[in-house]
Design an enzyme around this catalytic site. Structure first.
Site, PDB file in Angstrom:
ATOM      1  NE  ARG A   1       7.419   0.066   9.312  1.00  0.00           N
ATOM      2  CZ  ARG A   1       6.174   0.094   8.851  1.00  0.00           C
ATOM      3  NH1 ARG A   1       5.943   0.597   7.636  1.00  0.00           N
ATOM      4  NH2 ARG A   1       5.166  -0.363   9.553  1.00  0.00           N
TER       5      ARG A   1
ATOM      6  NE  ARG B   1       8.010  -2.546   5.313  1.00  0.00           N
ATOM      7  CZ  ARG B   1       6.709  -2.356   5.522  1.00  0.00           C
ATOM      8  NH1 ARG B   1       5.911  -2.051   4.516  1.00  0.00           N
ATOM      9  NH2 ARG B   1       6.206  -2.488   6.725  1.00  0.00           N
TER      10      ARG B   1
ATOM     11  NE  ARG C   1       3.372  -4.205  11.356  1.00  0.00           N
ATOM     12  CZ  ARG C   1       4.221  -4.055  10.342  1.00  0.00           C
ATOM     13  NH1 ARG C   1       5.375  -4.680  10.331  1.00  0.00           N
ATOM     14  NH2 ARG C   1       3.894  -3.272   9.339  1.00  0.00           N
TER      15      ARG C   1
ATOM     16  CE  LYS D   1      -2.009  -0.856   3.942  1.00  0.00           C
ATOM     17  NZ  LYS D   1      -1.268  -2.045   4.380  1.00  0.00           N
TER      18      LYS D   1
ATOM     19  NE  ARG E   1      -2.905  -0.707  10.540  1.00  0.00           N
ATOM     20  CZ  ARG E   1      -1.909  -0.151   9.855  1.00  0.00           C
ATOM     21  NH1 ARG E   1      -2.025   1.041   9.379  1.00  0.00           N
ATOM     22  NH2 ARG E   1      -0.815  -0.845   9.646  1.00  0.00           N
TER      23      ARG E   1
HETATM   24  P1  AMP Z   1       1.984   1.124   8.946  1.00  0.00           P
HETATM   25  O1  AMP Z   1       3.177   1.925   8.544  1.00  0.00           O
HETATM   26  O2  AMP Z   1       0.730   1.557   8.254  1.00  0.00           O
HETATM   27  O3  AMP Z   1       2.216  -0.355   8.857  1.00  0.00           O
HETATM   28  O4  AMP Z   1       1.733   1.440  10.508  1.00  0.00           O
HETATM   29  C1  AMP Z   1       2.715   1.160  11.482  1.00  0.00           C
HETATM   30  C2  AMP Z   1       2.070   1.092  12.845  1.00  0.00           C
HETATM   31  O5  AMP Z   1       1.481   2.350  13.180  1.00  0.00           O
HETATM   32  C3  AMP Z   1       0.932   0.081  13.001  1.00  0.00           C
HETATM   33  O6  AMP Z   1       1.386  -1.239  13.245  1.00  0.00           O
HETATM   34  C4  AMP Z   1       0.186   0.669  14.193  1.00  0.00           C
HETATM   35  O7  AMP Z   1       0.868   0.435  15.407  1.00  0.00           O
HETATM   36  C5  AMP Z   1       0.266   2.155  13.905  1.00  0.00           C
HETATM   37  N1  AMP Z   1      -0.856   2.612  13.051  1.00  0.00           N
HETATM   38  C6  AMP Z   1      -0.793   3.081  11.781  1.00  0.00           C
HETATM   39  N2  AMP Z   1      -2.009   3.369  11.326  1.00  0.00           N
HETATM   40  C7  AMP Z   1      -2.875   3.068  12.318  1.00  0.00           C
HETATM   41  C8  AMP Z   1      -4.291   3.106  12.449  1.00  0.00           C
HETATM   42  N3  AMP Z   1      -5.070   3.538  11.431  1.00  0.00           N
HETATM   43  N4  AMP Z   1      -4.835   2.706  13.619  1.00  0.00           N
HETATM   44  C9  AMP Z   1      -4.069   2.299  14.650  1.00  0.00           C
HETATM   45  N5  AMP Z   1      -2.736   2.198  14.581  1.00  0.00           N
HETATM   46  C10 AMP Z   1      -2.128   2.586  13.435  1.00  0.00           C
END
Ligand code: AMP
Length: 218
Positions: free
Chosen positions: A165, A132, A176, A19, A94
């Site tokens: 990360r 990644r 996750r 994404k 989410r």
């Molecule tokens: P991502 O980069 O989108 O994979 O997000 C990394 C982390 O940020 C996730 O594993 C969550 O801990 C937090 N996070 C990102 N977006 C959300 C969301 N919409 N709701 C809750 N936590 C989020």
């Protein structure tokens, strides 16, 4: 170069489905604001703000940051001038409460135009996440096997150092994916019922996925 799109779009899918990579590319090419809640939170963490300190414990454990924190952050972001009419939401919503809050904050003229589900078999996701690497300077996303840089650990685009990360480490990846299955996957039915859901087979090369996204978003 793609033409400007008047899309208000959600990119939905498991962690590692691509994404973020695609959202960056589509947003750059089509003059859309790219709103990544993960990137916004990582910026807060890096800046050491109160929000960042609160979010970090959840993120490192692979858990979701509480809905009220995220919803407030996204509401404020989509009020900003560059995001008034056209954007891609990457990583939000989410949870069902987040999707409902988003619906409430969008009126007729700013309603969602597309929700695109990035379909990738779960078996492929773990390899995508664990390999990644992200440039700590420009944010470009690489992969040790599928998209390696010319010099190990150094970004081809800007020469910055690559980092993994903290939530792409094996301990957090399983959590996750579990959180995705239990809390985010139900959004597929939510948006299917509202007849806005489109699906892209994202288990293909990034260029093919990109071309398909442009078609879907016309
Ligand atoms: P991502 O980069 O989108 O994979 O997000 C990394 C982390 O940020 C996730 O594993 C969550 O801990 C937090 N996070 C990102 N977006 C959300 C969301 N919409 N709701 C809750 N936590 C989020």
């Amino acid at each position: 170069m793609a033409t400007a799109l008047q899309a208000r779009c959600v990119f939905l899918g498991a962690p590692g489905a691509g994404k973020g990579t695609q959202a960056k590319k589509v947003a750059d090419g089509a003059a859309l604001a790219h709103i990544s809640t993960g990137d916004m939170l990582r910026q807060e963490v890096a800046a050491g703000t109160a929000l960042g300190r609160q979010a970090r414990t959840f993120m490192d454990a692979g858990k979701l940051v509480p809905d009220d924190v995220i919803i407030g952050m996204v509401r404020a972001r989509i009020q900003q001038p560059d995001a008034k009419t056209a954007w891609i939401l990457d990583g939000f919503p989410r949870t069902l409460p987040q999707a409902e809050a988003l619906d409430r904050s969008l009126t007729g003229a700013t309603a969602l135009t597309h929700v695109i589900y990035f379909a990738v078999p779960e078996a492929a996701l773990v390899g995508r996440l664990s390999g990644r690497r992200t440039c700590s300077k420009c944010g470009a996303i690489w992969h040790v096997e599928h998209k390696p840089t010319r010099r190990a650990g150094i970004c081809d685009a800007c020469g910055g150092e690559l980092a993994q990360r903290s939530d792409d480490r094996p301990e957090a990846i399983g959590k996750r994916l579990e959180v995705y299955r239990s809390q985010t996957a139900p959004l597929l039915a939510y948006y299917r019922d509202r007849r806005v859901l489109r699906e892209v087979d994202a288990d293909r090369s990034p260029e093919i996925v990109y071309q398909e996204l442009l078609k879907l978003m016309q």
